[in-house]
Design a protein around this motif. Structure first.
Motif, PDB file in Angstrom:
ATOM      1  N   LEU A 114      -6.791   0.100   2.619  1.00 47.27           N
ATOM      2  CA  LEU A 114      -5.662   0.985   2.333  1.00 47.27           C
ATOM      3  C   LEU A 114      -5.021   0.599   0.999  1.00 47.27           C
ATOM      4  O   LEU A 114      -4.669   1.467   0.185  1.00 47.27           O
ATOM      5  CB  LEU A 114      -4.628   0.905   3.456  1.00 47.27           C
ATOM      6  CG  LEU A 114      -3.405   1.831   3.320  1.00 47.27           C
ATOM      7  CD1 LEU A 114      -3.844   3.297   3.284  1.00 47.27           C
ATOM      8  CD2 LEU A 114      -2.414   1.596   4.463  1.00 47.27           C
ATOM      9  N   ALA A 170      -5.564   5.334  -6.512  1.00 42.88           N
ATOM     10  CA  ALA A 170      -4.803   6.559  -6.815  1.00 42.88           C
ATOM     11  C   ALA A 170      -3.690   6.274  -7.824  1.00 42.88           C
ATOM     12  O   ALA A 170      -3.458   7.051  -8.760  1.00 42.88           O
ATOM     13  CB  ALA A 170      -4.212   7.135  -5.525  1.00 42.88           C
ATOM     14  N   PHE A 171      -3.011   5.143  -7.651  1.00 43.09           N
ATOM     15  CA  PHE A 171      -1.940   4.758  -8.572  1.00 43.09           C
ATOM     16  C   PHE A 171      -2.497   4.492  -9.970  1.00 43.09           C
ATOM     17  O   PHE A 171      -1.895   4.878 -10.978  1.00 43.09           O
ATOM     18  CB  PHE A 171      -1.230   3.513  -8.034  1.00 43.09           C
ATOM     19  CG  PHE A 171      -0.043   3.069  -8.838  1.00 43.09           C
ATOM     20  CD1 PHE A 171       1.065   3.881  -8.969  1.00 43.09           C
ATOM     21  CD2 PHE A 171      -0.028   1.832  -9.460  1.00 43.09           C
ATOM     22  CE1 PHE A 171       2.171   3.475  -9.703  1.00 43.09           C
ATOM     23  CE2 PHE A 171       1.067   1.415 -10.198  1.00 43.09           C
ATOM     24  CZ  PHE A 171       2.172   2.242 -10.319  1.00 43.09           C
ATOM     25  N   ALA A 202       0.833  -1.212   0.000  1.00 43.41           N
ATOM     26  CA  ALA A 202       0.000   0.000   0.000  1.00 43.41           C
ATOM     27  C   ALA A 202       0.866   1.260   0.000  1.00 43.41           C
ATOM     28  O   ALA A 202       0.591   2.219  -0.723  1.00 43.41           O
ATOM     29  CB  ALA A 202      -0.933  -0.004   1.207  1.00 43.41           C
ATOM     30  N   LEU A 203       1.925   1.247   0.808  1.00 40.22           N
ATOM     31  CA  LEU A 203       2.806   2.414   0.874  1.00 40.22           C
ATOM     32  C   LEU A 203       3.658   2.538  -0.377  1.00 40.22           C
ATOM     33  O   LEU A 203       3.981   3.650  -0.809  1.00 40.22           O
ATOM     34  CB  LEU A 203       3.689   2.333   2.119  1.00 40.22           C
ATOM     35  CG  LEU A 203       2.952   2.390   3.462  1.00 40.22           C
ATOM     36  CD1 LEU A 203       3.932   2.349   4.625  1.00 40.22           C
ATOM     37  CD2 LEU A 203       2.093   3.649   3.548  1.00 40.22           C
ATOM     38  N   LEU A 237       2.638   1.852  -3.380  1.00 40.66           N
ATOM     39  CA  LEU A 237       1.733   2.496  -4.334  1.00 40.66           C
ATOM     40  C   LEU A 237       1.568   3.976  -4.013  1.00 40.66           C
ATOM     41  O   LEU A 237       1.536   4.820  -4.921  1.00 40.66           O
ATOM     42  CB  LEU A 237       0.378   1.791  -4.312  1.00 40.66           C
ATOM     43  CG  LEU A 237       0.374   0.337  -4.817  1.00 40.66           C
ATOM     44  CD1 LEU A 237      -0.954  -0.341  -4.487  1.00 40.66           C
ATOM     45  CD2 LEU A 237       0.626   0.287  -6.309  1.00 40.66           C
ATOM     46  N   ALA A 238       1.461   4.298  -2.714  1.00 44.45           N
ATOM     47  CA  ALA A 238       1.294   5.699  -2.302  1.00 44.45           C
ATOM     48  C   ALA A 238       2.535   6.521  -2.647  1.00 44.45           C
ATOM     49  O   ALA A 238       2.434   7.622  -3.203  1.00 44.45           O
ATOM     50  CB  ALA A 238       0.992   5.772  -0.808  1.00 44.45           C
ATOM     51  N   THR A 263      -4.996   3.194  -2.209  1.00 44.38           N
ATOM     52  CA  THR A 263      -3.743   3.627  -2.857  1.00 44.38           C
ATOM     53  C   THR A 263      -3.626   3.060  -4.264  1.00 44.38           C
ATOM     54  O   THR A 263      -3.075   3.712  -5.152  1.00 44.38           O
ATOM     55  CB  THR A 263      -2.523   3.208  -2.010  1.00 44.38           C
ATOM     56  OG1 THR A 263      -2.592   1.796  -1.738  1.00 44.38           O
ATOM     57  CG2 THR A 263      -2.475   3.965  -0.693  1.00 44.38           C
ATOM     58  N   THR A 274       2.773   7.125  -6.390  1.00 43.09           N
ATOM     59  CA  THR A 274       1.787   8.109  -6.841  1.00 43.09           C
ATOM     60  C   THR A 274       2.212   9.522  -6.481  1.00 43.09           C
ATOM     61  O   THR A 274       2.142  10.445  -7.302  1.00 43.09           O
ATOM     62  CB  THR A 274       0.404   7.807  -6.215  1.00 43.09           C
ATOM     63  OG1 THR A 274       0.048   6.450  -6.498  1.00 43.09           O
ATOM     64  CG2 THR A 274      -0.660   8.729  -6.774  1.00 43.09           C
ATOM     65  N   VAL A 328      -4.303  12.556  -4.387  1.00 45.18           N
ATOM     66  CA  VAL A 328      -4.123  11.241  -3.774  1.00 45.18           C
ATOM     67  C   VAL A 328      -5.278  10.940  -2.825  1.00 45.18           C
ATOM     68  O   VAL A 328      -5.877   9.854  -2.870  1.00 45.18           O
ATOM     69  CB  VAL A 328      -2.780  11.164  -3.022  1.00 45.18           C
ATOM     70  CG1 VAL A 328      -2.623   9.799  -2.361  1.00 45.18           C
ATOM     71  CG2 VAL A 328      -1.618  11.437  -3.964  1.00 45.18           C
ATOM     72  N   MET A 336      -8.148   8.121  -3.387  1.00 39.10           N
ATOM     73  CA  MET A 336      -8.276   7.066  -2.374  1.00 39.10           C
ATOM     74  C   MET A 336      -9.709   6.987  -1.876  1.00 39.10           C
ATOM     75  O   MET A 336     -10.283   5.898  -1.746  1.00 39.10           O
ATOM     76  CB  MET A 336      -7.314   7.319  -1.209  1.00 39.10           C
ATOM     77  CG  MET A 336      -5.860   7.024  -1.534  1.00 39.10           C
ATOM     78  SD  MET A 336      -4.748   7.328  -0.140  1.00 39.10           S
ATOM     79  CE  MET A 336      -5.286   6.049   1.012  1.00 39.10           C
ATOM     80  N   ALA A 361      -4.754  -5.016  -5.401  1.00 39.58           N
ATOM     81  CA  ALA A 361      -4.121  -3.859  -6.044  1.00 39.58           C
ATOM     82  C   ALA A 361      -3.910  -4.117  -7.533  1.00 39.58           C
ATOM     83  O   ALA A 361      -4.153  -3.241  -8.370  1.00 39.58           O
ATOM     84  CB  ALA A 361      -2.781  -3.560  -5.365  1.00 39.58           C
TER      85      ALA A 361
END
Length: 425
Positions: free
Chosen positions: A278, A285-286, A20-21, A23-24, A282, A27, A41, A45, A332
């Motif tokens: 989460l 957003a990605f 998740a992080l 991907l964040a 993310t 982005t 973002v 999300m 994801a």
């Protein structure tokens, strides 16, 4: 720009940063290069979360946790052992059968691996089974969770692409059974070779009735869920809520669920759901960043430039998805890739439900393939076995899953017959 996006993602992934992080971070890096507000973002999300159908995810997670806490897992294992324990390697077969039953309740491979692994692997080792084989069969069997309906991955697929979630559930019935039977066939071969024991107790009518009666409440759960969806009594989201209510009633009636247990289960379910959402947020957003960069269109054009042959495109899609499944969490991957690849698939005449089933199967295989291989890590955590030791034993089961994947890919009737009979096609 494309190279930078994937470089940031791969570096953060190999550094052990949660998906998740990863991907964040990717982005945010892409937006900063374009001097775009980072509020995008948060907006994207939230848009990823803002779906009624996604309510099925926390409900199915909670229902699975409640069933485990109520002792349902042990009842299903006992019933499975009674059914298939007389076959050579009876504990391995009952392990697989129990995962098939439990997959019809939780919809999560990780939940199945943790619940059954903690019970079955020590029992198999105690009865003379090879530790690697015991862990491998448990990890492999748990991957039926996303295939046998209900399935959290199928819910995400339906929300992302607009496919019928009920249709996806129906499409998973036959492939799920094929996976179970394929794993049992290999386990039988190993059991004969290694002379693994079988259940010494005869299968009598009295024993069958006793074990069936004990397991009946658990067996009714998938019947209620799938029956309600098939006959249009409720939607998949409502079915998940009904599953939670049914699990609560079981816990109260059996007096196995206390207030303290309920608080613990709710806490565990909230944590699991938060992690899943989460990742979903993310990933959404990605996916927006990739769309803004026209990367999905480039990917689709690249695949179509290689060939327009339907059979070859199916092979290329499988190779791509198997590779993605090795590095990315299934939910994801579906959010990021499914809309684009579905567009490619439909242009060459592939049914959307057929494509959806192919993608979910690939993500299930990814649960067993390093470096991500979530089910492998769960089983290694439960058994304290070395990862490399378990990987060697799980390779034949991966071969079984790949064989089923190819059959479903090139013989669509395996996954489309039931949805067609029920009017989803």
């Amino acid at each position: 720009m494309l190279m930078l996006i994937f470089l940031v993602f791969l570096v953060s992934l190999f550094l052990g940063v949660p998906v998740a992080l990863c991907l964040a971070f990717t982005t945010v890096a892409g937006l900063m290069l374009h001097d775009t507000s980072l509020l995008v973002v948060v907006q994207r999300m939230f848009q990823g979360f803002n779906s009624f159908s996604l309510l099925a995810v926390p409900f199915f997670v909670l229902a699975g946790d409640l069933m485990n806490k109520c002792g349902i897992t042990q009842r299903l294992i006992d019933f499975s052992y009674m059914l298939v324990g007389r076959i050579p390697g009876g504990l391995a077969h009952s392990n697989i059968a129990a995962s098939m039953f439990l997959g019809g309740i939780s919809g999560s491979a990780v939940a199945d691996a943790a619940a059954i692994g903690s019970i079955m692997v020590p029992g198999m080792i105690k009865n003379g089974y090879n530790p690697g084989f015991s862990a491998a069969v448990t990890a492999a069997a748990s991957t039926m969770g996303p295939i046998i309906p209900p399935s959290i991955l199928m819910v995400i697929m339906g929300v992302t692409t607009g496919m019928s979630i009920g249709g996806l559930f129906m499409a998973g019935i036959v492939p799920g059974l094929m996976l179970g039977l394929g794993m049992m066939a290999y386990s039988y071969f190993v059991a004969i070779k290694e002379n693994y024991p079988r259940d010494p107790n005869p299968l009598t009518l009295k024993r069958f009735c006793r074990e069936f009666w004990k397991a009946l409440p658990a067996l009714m759960a998938p019947t209620i869920i799938m029956g309600g969806i098939m006959f249009g009594i409720f939607t998949s989201t409502e079915a998940a809520a009904v599953a939670v209510l049914y699990a609560l009633l079981l816990g109260i009636c059996h007096r196995t669920l206390h207030l303290k247990d309920l608080v613990e289960v709710l806490g565990s379910s909230v944590l699991t759901t938060a992690v899943l959402l989460l990742i979903i947020g993310t990933a959404n957003a990605f996916a927006w960043l990739l769309a803004a960069e026209q990367i999905p269109n480039q990917l689709a054009a690249m695949i179509q430039s290689v060939t327009s042959n339907k059979l070859v495109i199916l092979l290329l899609l499988n190779i791509l998805l198997l590779f993605v499944g090795m590095f990315m969490e299934g939910g994801a991957a579906i959010i990021i890739l499914a809309p684009t690849l579905l567009n490619v698939a439909t242009q060459v005449g592939i049914e959307p439900l057929h494509f959806g089933m192919i993608m979910v199967l690939n993500m299930a295989v990814g649960l067993l393939t390093p470096p991500l291989g979530v089910c492998l890590f769960v089983i290694c955590g439960v058994t304290k076995l070395d990862l490399s030791y378990v990987i060697r034993s799980v390779l034949p089961f991966i071969a079984v899953e790949l064989a089923v994947l190819l059959l479903v890919t090139y013989v669509p009737a395996f996954c489309l017959t039931i949805p067609r009979m029920l009017g989803y096609l």
